[in-house]
Design a protein around this motif. Structure first.
Motif, PDB file in Angstrom:
ATOM      1  N   ARG A  19     -30.035   3.306 104.310  1.00  0.00           N
ATOM      2  CA  ARG A  19     -29.326   3.421 103.031  1.00  0.00           C
ATOM      3  C   ARG A  19     -28.730   4.818 102.916  1.00  0.00           C
ATOM      4  O   ARG A  19     -29.460   5.788 102.759  1.00  0.00           O
ATOM      5  N   ILE A  20     -27.424   4.882 103.023  1.00  0.00           N
ATOM      6  CA  ILE A  20     -26.718   6.158 102.977  1.00  0.00           C
ATOM      7  C   ILE A  20     -26.263   6.421 101.550  1.00  0.00           C
ATOM      8  O   ILE A  20     -25.623   5.579 100.923  1.00  0.00           O
ATOM      9  N   LEU A  21     -26.612   7.595 101.040  1.00  0.00           N
ATOM     10  CA  LEU A  21     -26.208   7.985  99.694  1.00  0.00           C
ATOM     11  C   LEU A  21     -24.778   8.523  99.744  1.00  0.00           C
ATOM     12  O   LEU A  21     -24.446   9.350 100.589  1.00  0.00           O
ATOM     13  N   ARG A  22     -23.922   8.009  98.845  1.00  0.00           N
ATOM     14  CA  ARG A  22     -22.524   8.432  98.759  1.00  0.00           C
ATOM     15  C   ARG A  22     -22.221   8.955  97.378  1.00  0.00           C
ATOM     16  O   ARG A  22     -22.776   8.478  96.392  1.00  0.00           O
ATOM     17  N   GLN A  23     -21.296   9.893  97.315  1.00  0.00           N
ATOM     18  CA  GLN A  23     -20.774  10.366  96.038  1.00  0.00           C
ATOM     19  C   GLN A  23     -19.261  10.317  96.125  1.00  0.00           C
ATOM     20  O   GLN A  23     -18.682  10.787  97.113  1.00  0.00           O
ATOM     21  N   VAL A  24     -18.634   9.716  95.134  1.00  0.00           N
ATOM     22  CA  VAL A  24     -17.179   9.596  95.114  1.00  0.00           C
ATOM     23  C   VAL A  24     -16.618  10.023  93.764  1.00  0.00           C
ATOM     24  O   VAL A  24     -17.294   9.930  92.737  1.00  0.00           O
ATOM     25  N   ASN A  25     -15.380  10.491  93.794  1.00  0.00           N
ATOM     26  CA  ASN A  25     -14.615  10.727  92.581  1.00  0.00           C
ATOM     27  C   ASN A  25     -13.503   9.694  92.604  1.00  0.00           C
ATOM     28  O   ASN A  25     -12.846   9.508  93.631  1.00  0.00           O
ATOM     29  N   VAL A  26     -13.325   8.991  91.483  1.00  0.00           N
ATOM     30  CA  VAL A  26     -12.333   7.917  91.413  1.00  0.00           C
ATOM     31  C   VAL A  26     -11.408   8.167  90.229  1.00  0.00           C
ATOM     32  O   VAL A  26     -11.881   8.434  89.125  1.00  0.00           O
ATOM     33  N   ILE A  27     -10.119   8.084  90.482  1.00  0.00           N
ATOM     34  CA  ILE A  27      -9.124   8.131  89.403  1.00  0.00           C
ATOM     35  C   ILE A  27      -8.489   6.744  89.345  1.00  0.00           C
ATOM     36  O   ILE A  27      -7.925   6.269  90.334  1.00  0.00           O
ATOM     37  N   VAL A  28      -8.640   6.084  88.200  1.00  0.00           N
ATOM     38  CA  VAL A  28      -8.102   4.738  88.015  1.00  0.00           C
ATOM     39  C   VAL A  28      -6.930   4.821  87.044  1.00  0.00           C
ATOM     40  O   VAL A  28      -7.062   5.360  85.949  1.00  0.00           O
ATOM     41  N   SER A  29      -5.787   4.296  87.472  1.00  0.00           N
ATOM     42  CA  SER A  29      -4.622   4.301  86.589  1.00  0.00           C
ATOM     43  C   SER A  29      -4.133   2.886  86.352  1.00  0.00           C
ATOM     44  O   SER A  29      -4.470   1.963  87.082  1.00  0.00           O
ATOM     45  N   GLY A  30      -3.356   2.749  85.299  1.00  0.00           N
ATOM     46  CA  GLY A  30      -2.878   1.447  84.859  1.00  0.00           C
ATOM     47  C   GLY A  30      -3.156   1.316  83.374  1.00  0.00           C
ATOM     48  O   GLY A  30      -3.179   2.308  82.646  1.00  0.00           O
ATOM     49  N   ARG A  31      -3.404   0.096  82.908  1.00  0.00           N
ATOM     50  CA  ARG A  31      -3.791  -0.112  81.506  1.00  0.00           C
ATOM     51  C   ARG A  31      -5.318  -0.075  81.466  1.00  0.00           C
ATOM     52  O   ARG A  31      -5.985  -1.109  81.539  1.00  0.00           O
ATOM     53  N   VAL A  32      -5.867   1.148  81.380  1.00  0.00           N
ATOM     54  CA  VAL A  32      -7.315   1.328  81.498  1.00  0.00           C
ATOM     55  C   VAL A  32      -7.931   2.085  80.321  1.00  0.00           C
ATOM     56  O   VAL A  32      -9.122   2.376  80.338  1.00  0.00           O
ATOM     57  N   GLN A  33      -7.134   2.403  79.320  1.00  0.00           N
ATOM     58  CA  GLN A  33      -7.678   3.012  78.108  1.00  0.00           C
ATOM     59  C   GLN A  33      -7.434   2.074  76.935  1.00  0.00           C
ATOM     60  O   GLN A  33      -6.399   1.437  76.845  1.00  0.00           O
ATOM     61  N   GLY A  34      -8.442   1.981  76.057  1.00  0.00           N
ATOM     62  CA  GLY A  34      -8.332   1.109  74.890  1.00  0.00           C
ATOM     63  C   GLY A  34      -8.585  -0.355  75.197  1.00  0.00           C
ATOM     64  O   GLY A  34      -8.270  -1.234  74.401  1.00  0.00           O
ATOM     65  N   VAL A  35      -9.144  -0.637  76.375  1.00  0.00           N
ATOM     66  CA  VAL A  35      -9.392  -2.023  76.790  1.00  0.00           C
ATOM     67  C   VAL A  35     -10.852  -2.241  77.230  1.00  0.00           C
ATOM     68  O   VAL A  35     -11.165  -3.227  77.889  1.00  0.00           O
ATOM     69  N   GLY A  36     -11.734  -1.292  76.891  1.00  0.00           N
ATOM     70  CA  GLY A  36     -13.156  -1.429  77.234  1.00  0.00           C
ATOM     71  C   GLY A  36     -13.485  -1.045  78.673  1.00  0.00           C
ATOM     72  O   GLY A  36     -14.530  -1.408  79.196  1.00  0.00           O
ATOM     73  N   PHE A  37     -12.592  -0.284  79.305  1.00  0.00           N
ATOM     74  CA  PHE A  37     -12.788   0.034  80.725  1.00  0.00           C
ATOM     75  C   PHE A  37     -14.006   0.921  80.973  1.00  0.00           C
ATOM     76  O   PHE A  37     -14.740   0.719  81.942  1.00  0.00           O
ATOM     77  N   ARG A  38     -14.250   1.903  80.100  1.00  0.00           N
ATOM     78  CA  ARG A  38     -15.398   2.795  80.311  1.00  0.00           C
ATOM     79  C   ARG A  38     -16.719   2.052  80.149  1.00  0.00           C
ATOM     80  O   ARG A  38     -17.643   2.248  80.940  1.00  0.00           O
ATOM     81  N   VAL A  39     -16.814   1.186  79.147  1.00  0.00           N
ATOM     82  CA  VAL A  39     -18.037   0.394  78.951  1.00  0.00           C
ATOM     83  C   VAL A  39     -18.238  -0.557  80.125  1.00  0.00           C
ATOM     84  O   VAL A  39     -19.344  -0.704  80.649  1.00  0.00           O
ATOM     85  N   PHE A  40     -17.155  -1.194  80.570  1.00  0.00           N
ATOM     86  CA  PHE A  40     -17.192  -2.071  81.741  1.00  0.00           C
ATOM     87  C   PHE A  40     -17.702  -1.303  82.963  1.00  0.00           C
ATOM     88  O   PHE A  40     -18.562  -1.781  83.703  1.00  0.00           O
ATOM     89  N   THR A  41     -17.175  -0.082  83.160  1.00  0.00           N
ATOM     90  CA  THR A  41     -17.577   0.748  84.297  1.00  0.00           C
ATOM     91  C   THR A  41     -19.063   1.078  84.222  1.00  0.00           C
ATOM     92  O   THR A  41     -19.777   0.999  85.226  1.00  0.00           O
ATOM     93  N   GLN A  42     -19.542   1.413  83.033  1.00  0.00           N
ATOM     94  CA  GLN A  42     -20.964   1.732  82.864  1.00  0.00           C
ATOM     95  C   GLN A  42     -21.838   0.510  83.171  1.00  0.00           C
ATOM     96  O   GLN A  42     -22.860   0.624  83.853  1.00  0.00           O
TER      97      GLN A  42
END
Length: 96
Positions: free
Chosen positions: A5-28
């Motif tokens: 089991r390899i531990l990974r750390q990533v930074n992700v930038i998601v663009s599109g219609r991703v604000q005001g649509v529950g994206f952060r709660v979905f991600t959590q």
């Protein structure tokens, strides 16, 4: 043979219609389901930034689900994933 089991750390930038649509709660919710720790936040340019840490197989699953988005209203146009050095361990997954 034992699974490595390899531990990974990533930074992700998601663009599109991703604000005001529950994206952060979905991600959590996805993060919790996939044993991913880190955080998610909205950026001023309308995109969403995610700092995520977890084991390789779970991270792949998390990123694939993330790319689909939470609902009909959200639309992921682009996902920029940058692998990072694992610097510290997050305790949970936060919405900032």
């Amino acid at each position: 043979m034992k699974e490595v089991r390899i531990l990974r750390q990533v930074n992700v930038i998601v663009s599109g219609r991703v604000q005001g649509v529950g994206f952060r709660v979905f991600t959590q919710q996805l993060a919790v389901e996939n044993e991913i720790v880190g955080w998610v936040r909205n950026l001023d340019d309308g995109s969403v930034e995610i700092e995520a840490q977890g084991h390789d197989m779970m991270m792949e699953k998390f990123l694939k689900q993330l790319n689909k988005g939470p609902s009909f209203f959200a639309k992921v146009k682009n996902m920029e994933v940058t692998e990072k050095e694992v610097t510290h361990s997050f305790q949970k997954f936060d919405i900032k």
